[in-house]
Design a protein around this motif. Structure first.
Motif, PDB file in Angstrom:
ATOM      1  N   LYS A  79       0.839  -1.211   0.000  1.00 46.25           N
ATOM      2  CA  LYS A  79       0.000   0.000   0.000  1.00 46.25           C
ATOM      3  C   LYS A  79       0.871   1.257   0.000  1.00 46.25           C
ATOM      4  O   LYS A  79       0.633   2.184  -0.775  1.00 46.25           O
ATOM      5  CB  LYS A  79      -0.922   0.010   1.215  1.00 46.25           C
ATOM      6  CG  LYS A  79      -2.035  -0.991   1.142  1.00 46.25           C
ATOM      7  CD  LYS A  79      -2.853  -0.916   2.426  1.00 46.25           C
ATOM      8  CE  LYS A  79      -3.729  -2.124   2.595  1.00 46.25           C
ATOM      9  NZ  LYS A  79      -4.412  -2.122   3.894  1.00 46.25           N
ATOM     10  N   LYS A  80       1.892   1.284   0.856  1.00 42.44           N
ATOM     11  CA  LYS A  80       2.788   2.444   0.922  1.00 42.44           C
ATOM     12  C   LYS A  80       3.556   2.603  -0.389  1.00 42.44           C
ATOM     13  O   LYS A  80       3.702   3.717  -0.905  1.00 42.44           O
ATOM     14  CB  LYS A  80       3.770   2.283   2.083  1.00 42.44           C
ATOM     15  CG  LYS A  80       3.143   2.401   3.450  1.00 42.44           C
ATOM     16  CD  LYS A  80       4.173   2.156   4.531  1.00 42.44           C
ATOM     17  CE  LYS A  80       3.512   2.056   5.893  1.00 42.44           C
ATOM     18  NZ  LYS A  80       4.462   1.647   6.933  1.00 42.44           N
ATOM     19  N   GLU A  81       4.050   1.504  -0.900  1.00 35.75           N
ATOM     20  CA  GLU A  81       4.832   1.516  -2.132  1.00 35.75           C
ATOM     21  C   GLU A  81       4.011   2.033  -3.319  1.00 35.75           C
ATOM     22  O   GLU A  81       4.549   2.678  -4.217  1.00 35.75           O
ATOM     23  CB  GLU A  81       5.308   0.088  -2.396  1.00 35.75           C
ATOM     24  CG  GLU A  81       6.283  -0.074  -3.500  1.00 35.75           C
ATOM     25  CD  GLU A  81       6.768  -1.516  -3.616  1.00 35.75           C
ATOM     26  OE1 GLU A  81       7.467  -1.771  -4.599  1.00 35.75           O
ATOM     27  OE2 GLU A  81       6.446  -2.369  -2.762  1.00 35.75           O
ATOM     28  N   SER A  82       2.713   1.777  -3.296  1.00 36.81           N
ATOM     29  CA  SER A  82       1.855   2.153  -4.419  1.00 36.81           C
ATOM     30  C   SER A  82       1.723   3.665  -4.585  1.00 36.81           C
ATOM     31  O   SER A  82       1.223   4.135  -5.605  1.00 36.81           O
ATOM     32  CB  SER A  82       0.475   1.514  -4.267  1.00 36.81           C
ATOM     33  OG  SER A  82      -0.308   2.175  -3.293  1.00 36.81           O
ATOM     34  N   TYR A  83       2.185   4.439  -3.606  1.00 38.50           N
ATOM     35  CA  TYR A  83       2.210   5.892  -3.750  1.00 38.50           C
ATOM     36  C   TYR A  83       3.420   6.342  -4.573  1.00 38.50           C
ATOM     37  O   TYR A  83       3.451   7.469  -5.065  1.00 38.50           O
ATOM     38  CB  TYR A  83       2.218   6.585  -2.379  1.00 38.50           C
ATOM     39  CG  TYR A  83       0.876   6.537  -1.702  1.00 38.50           C
ATOM     40  CD1 TYR A  83      -0.077   7.522  -1.937  1.00 38.50           C
ATOM     41  CD2 TYR A  83       0.552   5.480  -0.852  1.00 38.50           C
ATOM     42  CE1 TYR A  83      -1.328   7.463  -1.329  1.00 38.50           C
ATOM     43  CE2 TYR A  83      -0.693   5.416  -0.244  1.00 38.50           C
ATOM     44  CZ  TYR A  83      -1.626   6.417  -0.488  1.00 38.50           C
ATOM     45  OH  TYR A  83      -2.864   6.350   0.113  1.00 38.50           O
ATOM     46  N   GLN A  84       4.401   5.453  -4.725  1.00 38.80           N
ATOM     47  CA  GLN A  84       5.597   5.747  -5.523  1.00 38.80           C
ATOM     48  C   GLN A  84       5.451   5.258  -6.962  1.00 38.80           C
ATOM     49  O   GLN A  84       5.953   5.881  -7.889  1.00 38.80           O
ATOM     50  CB  GLN A  84       6.826   5.082  -4.895  1.00 38.80           C
ATOM     51  CG  GLN A  84       7.063   5.465  -3.458  1.00 38.80           C
ATOM     52  CD  GLN A  84       7.228   6.952  -3.266  1.00 38.80           C
ATOM     53  OE1 GLN A  84       7.933   7.605  -4.023  1.00 38.80           O
ATOM     54  NE2 GLN A  84       6.553   7.509  -2.271  1.00 38.80           N
ATOM     55  N   PRO A 107       2.806   2.142  -9.425  1.00 41.69           N
ATOM     56  CA  PRO A 107       1.744   1.137  -9.348  1.00 41.69           C
ATOM     57  C   PRO A 107       2.305  -0.244  -9.013  1.00 41.69           C
ATOM     58  O   PRO A 107       3.450  -0.563  -9.331  1.00 41.69           O
ATOM     59  CB  PRO A 107       1.106   1.162 -10.736  1.00 41.69           C
ATOM     60  CG  PRO A 107       2.080   1.834 -11.617  1.00 41.69           C
ATOM     61  CD  PRO A 107       2.977   2.669 -10.764  1.00 41.69           C
ATOM     62  N   VAL A 108       1.466  -1.038  -8.359  1.00 38.67           N
ATOM     63  CA  VAL A 108       1.849  -2.370  -7.916  1.00 38.67           C
ATOM     64  C   VAL A 108       0.816  -3.370  -8.434  1.00 38.67           C
ATOM     65  O   VAL A 108      -0.393  -3.117  -8.380  1.00 38.67           O
ATOM     66  CB  VAL A 108       1.913  -2.430  -6.373  1.00 38.67           C
ATOM     67  CG1 VAL A 108       2.186  -3.842  -5.884  1.00 38.67           C
ATOM     68  CG2 VAL A 108       2.964  -1.472  -5.842  1.00 38.67           C
ATOM     69  N   LEU A 109       1.293  -4.492  -8.920  1.00 42.42           N
ATOM     70  CA  LEU A 109       0.432  -5.594  -9.343  1.00 42.42           C
ATOM     71  C   LEU A 109       0.468  -6.674  -8.275  1.00 42.42           C
ATOM     72  O   LEU A 109       1.550  -7.058  -7.815  1.00 42.42           O
ATOM     73  CB  LEU A 109       0.922  -6.183 -10.667  1.00 42.42           C
ATOM     74  CG  LEU A 109       0.320  -7.522 -11.093  1.00 42.42           C
ATOM     75  CD1 LEU A 109      -1.160  -7.378 -11.437  1.00 42.42           C
ATOM     76  CD2 LEU A 109       1.089  -8.117 -12.257  1.00 42.42           C
ATOM     77  N   ILE A 110      -0.690  -7.161  -7.877  1.00 43.79           N
ATOM     78  CA  ILE A 110      -0.773  -8.352  -7.029  1.00 43.79           C
ATOM     79  C   ILE A 110      -1.464  -9.427  -7.851  1.00 43.79           C
ATOM     80  O   ILE A 110      -2.584  -9.221  -8.324  1.00 43.79           O
ATOM     81  CB  ILE A 110      -1.579  -8.109  -5.736  1.00 43.79           C
ATOM     82  CG1 ILE A 110      -0.959  -7.010  -4.887  1.00 43.79           C
ATOM     83  CG2 ILE A 110      -1.694  -9.417  -4.935  1.00 43.79           C
ATOM     84  CD1 ILE A 110      -1.797  -6.614  -3.674  1.00 43.79           C
ATOM     85  N   LEU A 111      -0.793 -10.548  -8.036  1.00 41.05           N
ATOM     86  CA  LEU A 111      -1.412 -11.692  -8.703  1.00 41.05           C
ATOM     87  C   LEU A 111      -1.674 -12.759  -7.653  1.00 41.05           C
ATOM     88  O   LEU A 111      -0.750 -13.252  -7.014  1.00 41.05           O
ATOM     89  CB  LEU A 111      -0.530 -12.264  -9.803  1.00 41.05           C
ATOM     90  CG  LEU A 111      -1.180 -13.443 -10.524  1.00 41.05           C
ATOM     91  CD1 LEU A 111      -2.320 -12.959 -11.427  1.00 41.05           C
ATOM     92  CD2 LEU A 111      -0.170 -14.235 -11.313  1.00 41.05           C
ATOM     93  N   LYS A 112      -2.942 -13.074  -7.474  1.00 40.09           N
ATOM     94  CA  LYS A 112      -3.337 -14.143  -6.550  1.00 40.09           C
ATOM     95  C   LYS A 112      -3.472 -15.427  -7.376  1.00 40.09           C
ATOM     96  O   LYS A 112      -4.234 -15.468  -8.336  1.00 40.09           O
ATOM     97  CB  LYS A 112      -4.656 -13.783  -5.872  1.00 40.09           C
ATOM     98  CG  LYS A 112      -4.519 -12.580  -4.955  1.00 40.09           C
ATOM     99  CD  LYS A 112      -5.811 -12.019  -4.431  1.00 40.09           C
ATOM    100  CE  LYS A 112      -6.876 -13.011  -4.120  1.00 40.09           C
ATOM    101  NZ  LYS A 112      -8.095 -12.412  -3.570  1.00 40.09           N
ATOM    102  N   ILE A 152      -2.684  -1.806  -7.700  1.00 41.78           N
ATOM    103  CA  ILE A 152      -2.817  -0.912  -6.561  1.00 41.78           C
ATOM    104  C   ILE A 152      -2.059   0.373  -6.890  1.00 41.78           C
ATOM    105  O   ILE A 152      -0.898   0.338  -7.306  1.00 41.78           O
ATOM    106  CB  ILE A 152      -2.240  -1.552  -5.272  1.00 41.78           C
ATOM    107  CG1 ILE A 152      -2.761  -2.990  -5.080  1.00 41.78           C
ATOM    108  CG2 ILE A 152      -2.523  -0.665  -4.062  1.00 41.78           C
ATOM    109  CD1 ILE A 152      -4.259  -3.132  -5.022  1.00 41.78           C
ATOM    110  N   HIS A 153      -2.749   1.509  -6.709  1.00 39.94           N
ATOM    111  CA  HIS A 153      -2.157   2.811  -7.001  1.00 39.94           C
ATOM    112  C   HIS A 153      -2.653   3.795  -5.948  1.00 39.94           C
ATOM    113  O   HIS A 153      -3.860   3.882  -5.694  1.00 39.94           O
ATOM    114  CB  HIS A 153      -2.566   3.261  -8.409  1.00 39.94           C
ATOM    115  CG  HIS A 153      -1.986   4.568  -8.826  1.00 39.94           C
ATOM    116  ND1 HIS A 153      -0.642   4.772  -8.997  1.00 39.94           N
ATOM    117  CD2 HIS A 153      -2.582   5.745  -9.117  1.00 39.94           C
ATOM    118  CE1 HIS A 153      -0.438   6.023  -9.373  1.00 39.94           C
ATOM    119  NE2 HIS A 153      -1.606   6.633  -9.453  1.00 39.94           N
TER     120      HIS A 153
END
Length: 115
Positions: free
Chosen positions: A16-21, A23-28, A88-89
Motif C-alpha cells: 500500500k505504501k509503495e503504491s504511492y511511488q 503502481p503495484v500488481l498483485i497476482l493471486k 494498486i495505485h
C-alpha cells in the motif's frame, strides 16, 4: 519475469505504501486450479517490463497464504477470485480482473491510463 513474493500480512501494508511511488500488481494464484496455472503461464510468457514502466509485480500463493488473500479482499473492497490480478495505485485498487480476463495487454493499458 521477476515476481516479488507476498508471504506475510505486513507485506500488504508495504505494498500500500509503495503504491504511492509507483503502481503495484498483485497476482493471486492457486496451485490447485488449472485456469490459474494457464493464466500465470500466459502472463509470464507475454510479460515485457519495459512496456509497463515501473509496475512492480507481487505474487501471492493464496492456498498457502489464504489469510493474506482474505485481507486483500477486505482492504481493497474486491470479491475474492482465483486467479485474480489487482493493480494498486495510491493505496487503492484501481483495477482487478480474474480468470482468463487477466492479460498482459489489459494490465498494460491500465498502467498507461494512470500516467
Amino acid at each position: 519475469m521477476n515476481w516479488n513474493k507476498l508471504t506475510d500480512i505486513t507485506g500488504l501494508e508495504e505494498i500500500k505504501k509503495e503504491s504511492y511511488q509507483h503502481p503495484v500488481l498483485i497476482l493471486k494464484h492457486s496451485i490447485r486450479c488449472s485456469i490459474s496455472s494457464a493464466t500465470l503461464g500466459r502472463l509470464e510468457r507475454s510479460w515485457k517490463q519495459d512496456e509497463v514502466g515501473d509496475l512492480k509485480p507481487y505474487f501471492l500463493d493464496l492456498i498457502t497464504y489464504r489469510a493474506i488473500s482474505n485481507q486483500i479482499a477486505e482492504d481493497f473492497g474486491v470479491w475474492h477470485e482465483s486467479p485474480q490480478a489487482l493493480i494498486i495505485h495510491n493505496g487503492e485498487c484501481v483495477y482487478d480482473a480474474s480468470h482468463f480476463d487477466i492479460s498482459f495487454d489489459g494490465l498494460k493499458s491500465q498502467v498507461t491510463a494512470l500516467v
